[in-house]
Scaffold this active site. Sequence first.
Site, mmCIF file in Angstrom:
data_model
loop_
_atom_site.group_PDB
_atom_site.id
_atom_site.type_symbol
_atom_site.label_atom_id
_atom_site.label_comp_id
_atom_site.label_asym_id
_atom_site.label_seq_id
_atom_site.Cartn_x
_atom_site.Cartn_y
_atom_site.Cartn_z
ATOM 1 N N THR A 181 22.834 31.825 34.293
ATOM 2 C CA THR A 181 24.217 32.050 33.856
ATOM 3 C C THR A 181 24.642 30.831 33.046
ATOM 4 O O THR A 181 24.134 29.731 33.265
ATOM 5 C CB THR A 181 25.181 32.231 35.033
ATOM 6 O OG1 THR A 181 25.187 31.015 35.775
ATOM 7 C CG2 THR A 181 24.778 33.369 35.928
ATOM 8 N N GLU A 328 24.079 38.238 37.123
ATOM 9 C CA GLU A 328 23.688 38.535 38.505
ATOM 10 C C GLU A 328 23.546 40.035 38.772
ATOM 11 O O GLU A 328 22.998 40.432 39.791
ATOM 12 C CB GLU A 328 24.742 37.987 39.485
ATOM 13 C CG GLU A 328 24.829 36.476 39.582
ATOM 14 C CD GLU A 328 25.765 35.855 38.549
ATOM 15 O OE1 GLU A 328 25.956 36.448 37.454
ATOM 16 O OE2 GLU A 328 26.300 34.768 38.822
ATOM 17 N N LYS A 436 48.077 31.141 39.519
ATOM 18 C CA LYS A 436 48.591 31.296 40.882
ATOM 19 C C LYS A 436 50.002 30.709 40.922
ATOM 20 O O LYS A 436 50.185 29.513 41.094
ATOM 21 C CB LYS A 436 47.652 30.630 41.882
ATOM 22 C CG LYS A 436 46.308 31.368 41.902
ATOM 23 C CD LYS A 436 45.240 30.693 42.721
ATOM 24 C CE LYS A 436 43.935 31.450 42.551
ATOM 25 N NZ LYS A 436 42.855 30.684 41.937
ATOM 26 N N TRP A 441 49.785 36.232 42.162
ATOM 27 C CA TRP A 441 48.761 36.140 41.110
ATOM 28 C C TRP A 441 49.239 36.794 39.826
ATOM 29 O O TRP A 441 49.741 37.909 39.822
ATOM 30 C CB TRP A 441 47.484 36.854 41.546
ATOM 31 C CG TRP A 441 46.758 36.171 42.658
ATOM 32 C CD1 TRP A 441 47.029 34.953 43.190
ATOM 33 C CD2 TRP A 441 45.633 36.686 43.376
ATOM 34 N NE1 TRP A 441 46.135 34.654 44.192
ATOM 35 C CE2 TRP A 441 45.279 35.708 44.322
ATOM 36 C CE3 TRP A 441 44.881 37.866 43.312
ATOM 37 C CZ2 TRP A 441 44.201 35.870 45.201
ATOM 38 C CZ3 TRP A 441 43.823 38.031 44.179
ATOM 39 C CH2 TRP A 441 43.485 37.039 45.118
HETATM 40 P P1 ADP Z 1 28.921 33.695 32.304
HETATM 41 O O1 ADP Z 1 29.259 33.500 33.741
HETATM 42 O O2 ADP Z 1 28.136 32.658 31.716
HETATM 43 O O3 ADP Z 1 30.076 34.134 31.455
HETATM 44 P P2 ADP Z 1 27.933 36.370 32.408
HETATM 45 O O4 ADP Z 1 27.629 36.849 31.059
HETATM 46 O O5 ADP Z 1 27.041 36.745 33.503
HETATM 47 O O6 ADP Z 1 27.881 34.854 32.315
HETATM 48 O O7 ADP Z 1 29.430 36.706 32.730
HETATM 49 C C1 ADP Z 1 29.882 37.567 33.709
HETATM 50 C C2 ADP Z 1 31.378 37.541 33.747
HETATM 51 O O8 ADP Z 1 31.933 37.981 32.510
HETATM 52 C C3 ADP Z 1 31.975 38.469 34.765
HETATM 53 O O9 ADP Z 1 31.947 37.883 36.039
HETATM 54 C C4 ADP Z 1 33.394 38.645 34.231
HETATM 55 O O10 ADP Z 1 34.233 37.572 34.597
HETATM 56 C C5 ADP Z 1 33.206 38.588 32.744
HETATM 57 N N1 ADP Z 1 33.208 39.950 32.205
HETATM 58 C C6 ADP Z 1 32.154 40.722 31.924
HETATM 59 N N2 ADP Z 1 32.543 41.923 31.454
HETATM 60 C C7 ADP Z 1 33.894 41.920 31.442
HETATM 61 C C8 ADP Z 1 34.904 42.872 31.082
HETATM 62 N N3 ADP Z 1 34.601 44.074 30.621
HETATM 63 N N4 ADP Z 1 36.192 42.512 31.224
HETATM 64 C C9 ADP Z 1 36.528 41.296 31.678
HETATM 65 N N5 ADP Z 1 35.622 40.352 32.041
HETATM 66 C C10 ADP Z 1 34.324 40.651 31.924
#
Ligand code: ADP
Length: 540
Positions: A181, A328, A436, A441
């Site tokens: 990640t 993940e 917050k 929230w």
């Molecule tokens: P990083 O943690 O490096 O950004 P990832 O690509 O695995 O790596 O990111 C996952 C995160 O991206 C999710 O946990 C979420 O917060 C965000 N995310 C993914 N898709 C969406 C979406 N459609 N809307 C909002 N947030 C999103």
Amino acid sequence: MTMMKTQLTMPVLMDRGSILAPEVEIVSKMRDRTHRYTYADLGRRARRLADALTKLGVKQGDRVATFAWNGYRHLELYYALPCMGAVLHTLNLRLSAADLEYIINHAEDTVICVDDELLPLLERLAGKIPTVKHIIVMSNSGNKSSVLGPTLDYEELLEGGSEDFSWPEIDENAAMGLCYTSGTTGHPKGVMYTQRSNHLHTISGASIDCLGLSRSDVVMAVVPMFHANAWGLPYICCMMGAKQVFPGATMDGATICQLIQDEKVTFTAGVPTIWLGVMNELQNNPGKYDLSSLKTMLCGGSAPPRAMIDWFETNLGIEFVHAWGMTETSPLGCLNHLKPKMNDWSHEQRLDVKQRAGIVAPGLEIRIVDDAGNEVPHDGVAMGRLLIRGPWIASSYYKDPAPDKFPDGWLDTGDVATIDAEGYMAIADRSKDLVKSGGEWISSVDLENAIMAVPGVAEAAVIAVNHPKWQERPLACVVAKPGATVTKEEIYDYLGKNFAKWWMPDDIVFIESVPKTSVGKFDKKVLRNQFSDFTLPTAE
Ligand code: ADP
């Protein structure tokens, strides 16, 4: 009565396209030319590559890294490494030298396959990656000398490999892919995919409720192959024998539109920033492109603005599929397709649904819980921590178990979400980005989306700023479109019609651009640092 228990591995899926669709094309845009070949070529070259890597000493379980843009050679690595039982480790080429050094050493990569033009980025690590025995350069210009030591040329290596290589028996629980990640906090974390997890992800991913792909599709993954497995597209396309189009290093709106037109792309996938670029190109050049082949645009990674979803669906007549996932989660988690009954709903009601991240993929389960672990209602309003489980969801990080992230056999996503009565999940925020305010929230994502619908606004990021009375209050950082003027009053007027008073940002600042992470998301950590001493007008 019993059924056969065959191993759920990758070769049976990856070979399907080259056996059943040998004539179908794979097209790669390179800087100076377009490369074309067929699935038959891909299948042969993947075997040559596997044989050559075996001769080089790569064994089952070894981590082989890629440092490359989207293209046919990267696809060959996606194919050969899992099928020979090795581990495909996709390195994010936008990471800092320090992060890359950490990741390569943590993964103990033995080989790195690198695009020639990216070699200088890797050379920053000279002398710091001792486990790497071979650097294989993907170029057409022969061997490259490098400060990293002697290198091998990818094409020469392939010449020494045999097309008759046969895939070994592989246990379904063997590792096959590794992806870190991007690490917005602390060190990057590795997610190790198994043959089984990816086999199931590929099959579910192709289904109508997920990507809905078939052999009739022409698929362009704009999402980089180093970003969460290009969302599974290379594997799904190989299983289906769908034509694949790779954009290479250039992903601006004009290049993407041209490729959709020239290659008759039916399905494309990328993050919102890419689609904003495409939308701007189309708006600035009405009538220039014929994109009538396009049926589906998949958008994930962060929340797409409502106005953009609406624009694409209305103007191109395509299905804009909003999706949510994480490294993940392999990454397909939730995908948004409307239910048939929603065809009768009003335009705005349908958009309300489309803006949500979607329904959980077949094979997975999701829950939302409060801080005490109790389920919160699925009413589309109550927010809770999003948990997910299923056969392609990580159960720990690689060499870093982090038990807090995996309570009771679930993954705690770090996202805060709502689920509505129809089962559509919506990301309210990442828990660290929530504002917050006095124990309540506020979703920064909801505010951003609303602000981005105000005419003249190009981008908006909302961050929490310290407040003496409420602990945190929202600050909106807004980027105006070139040549447009937007005022604070216009934004407040618009928000006032859509949100409760206590959700209103305490101030709005205009900035040049929103900083982005290595995978194109708003980098709120940078913004938070930038505005850490900001005094809100309400703080007196
Ligand atoms: P990083 O943690 O490096 O950004 P990832 O690509 O695995 O790596 O990111 C996952 C995160 O991206 C999710 O946990 C979420 O917060 C965000 N995310 C993914 N898709 C969406 C979406 N459609 N809307 C909002 N947030 C999103």
